[in-house]
Enzyme design. Structure first.
Site, mmCIF file in Angstrom:
data_model
loop_
_atom_site.group_PDB
_atom_site.id
_atom_site.type_symbol
_atom_site.label_atom_id
_atom_site.label_comp_id
_atom_site.label_asym_id
_atom_site.label_seq_id
_atom_site.Cartn_x
_atom_site.Cartn_y
_atom_site.Cartn_z
ATOM 1 N N ALA A 268 10.312 46.345 36.352
ATOM 2 C CA ALA A 268 11.616 46.389 37.329
ATOM 3 C C ALA A 268 10.334 48.037 36.676
ATOM 4 O O ALA A 268 12.218 48.350 37.260
ATOM 5 C CB ALA A 268 12.254 46.176 36.197
ATOM 6 N N GLY B 195 10.549 49.444 42.679
ATOM 7 C CA GLY B 195 10.853 48.997 44.195
ATOM 8 C C GLY B 195 12.149 48.177 43.576
ATOM 9 O O GLY B 195 13.418 48.215 43.796
ATOM 10 N N TYR C 275 -2.261 34.524 49.139
ATOM 11 C CA TYR C 275 -0.435 35.158 48.686
ATOM 12 C C TYR C 275 0.426 34.461 48.685
ATOM 13 O O TYR C 275 1.141 34.018 48.778
ATOM 14 C CB TYR C 275 -0.452 36.603 49.705
ATOM 15 C CG TYR C 275 0.659 37.098 49.580
ATOM 16 C CD1 TYR C 275 1.229 37.918 48.550
ATOM 17 C CD2 TYR C 275 1.532 37.003 50.818
ATOM 18 C CE1 TYR C 275 2.407 38.315 48.192
ATOM 19 C CE2 TYR C 275 2.578 37.860 50.232
ATOM 20 C CZ TYR C 275 3.410 38.559 49.215
ATOM 21 O OH TYR C 275 4.272 38.458 49.270
#
Length: 311
Positions: free
Chosen positions: A22, A25, A175
């Site tokens: 947090a 972004g 990814y």
């Protein structure tokens, strides 16, 4: 309904939320909206310095908001366990919302503190373990777990004999596999919650193409600062993080959201726009792979987030 916007977020007074990653972004924007809506919001961040900066920004924009900060390194299972203990102390024994947002993208081959390939270990295994450790807090009443995936999940394939890239490594395939794992985890968590008759809603979301710091780490770690600078030019054609957070917020707060659903932007091939139900690849719908991944993840982490075992 008309296009879902931040104005559709209901009041969240009495709800406690944890948002991983947090400090910037999508995570920072998500935390801000939740805090504005009245949720006690815990920022779970790897960097306490960056997290403290975001905490103060939220308090400046939302005076009176109840915002807390806890250190969390998803690439270290000991840190995940310790962070869960700290979160328990912050939330008074009850947790209504967990947003598994933090992540890394397209890194050169690196490994976590526990020896896992960094993207799979951080994006999937870290959140898998965190959810398990927080299970008793989530079991105290109706709760929701939101896990962030990506358009990149369509590139992914779960190779059970190569989860830690022992047999070759491609940063984008890795990814994609980690983001596919996020969707499979959500589906299996939802299935197990329903089987155990738990009042838990497991949902997923992706932010489309949004302007964040996510793409900076890979080039920087590879020693290519010019590539990091080039990546920043992508922000000329991506939507802001505040817009990318909307699918996450809808998944987290829309009373009509159902377990197993997946939200993303509704325009331009899911790259931007108001949040709607998103499309997932055929691999993301494979129930047998989801079950096998769960079992493999339990073996790797030593943590089982099965709602049937929650107190």
């Amino acid at each position: 309904m008309t296009s879902w916007t931040a104005r559709d977020i209901p009041r969240l007074d009495g709800t406690t939320a944890v948002v991983t990653g947090a400090n910037s972004g999508i995570g920072a924007a998500t935390a801000l909206y939740l805090a504005r809506a009245g949720a006690r919001t815990v920022l779970a961040c790897r960097s306490l310095e960056k997290g403290a900066y975001t905490l103060e920004r939220i308090r400046a924009v939302a005076p009176g908001a109840d915002v807390r900060l806890v250190r969390l390194d998803l690439a270290d299972l000991a840190s995940v366990r310790e962070s869960a203990d700290h979160i328990g102390a912050e939330v008074d024994g009850s947790l209504g919302l967990l947003v598994n947002n933090a992540g890394v993208m397209a890194l050169p081959l690196r490994h976590t503190a526990d020896g896992f390939e960094m993207q799979f270990g951080t994006n999937h295994l870290g959140h898998f373990a965190l959810t398990g450790h927080l299970g008793p807090l989530l079991s105290t009443g109706p709760a929701r777990v939101v896990t962030l995936s990506s358009l990149g999940h369509r590139l992914g394939r779960i190779e059970f004999g190569n989860l830690n890239a022992e047999r070759g490594y491609d940063k984008w395939r890795a990814y994609g596999a980690s983001k596919l794992a996020n969707l499979l985890f959500t589906a299996e968590l939802d299935r197990r919650a329903r089987l155990a008759s738990r009042p838990l809603t497991a949902v997923a979301a992706h932010p489309g193409l949004s302007a964040t710091e996510l793409g900076q780490a890979g080039p920087t770690m590879a020693g290519r600062p010019w590539a990091a600078r080039l990546e920043r030019t992508s922000r000329l054609y991506t939507q802001p993080a505040s817009a990318g957070a909307l699918p996450v917020l809808r998944a987290a707060t829309d009373p009509a959201a159902r377990g197993g659903e997946y939200f993303g932007p509704g325009r331009l091939a899911e790259t931007r726009g108001a949040p709607v139900l998103a499309k997932r690849s055929d691999r993301a719908r494979d129930t047998e792979t989801a079950r096998a991944l769960w079992e493999a993840s339990v073996e790797l982490t030593g943590v089982d987030p099965d709602p049937a075992a929650w107190g």
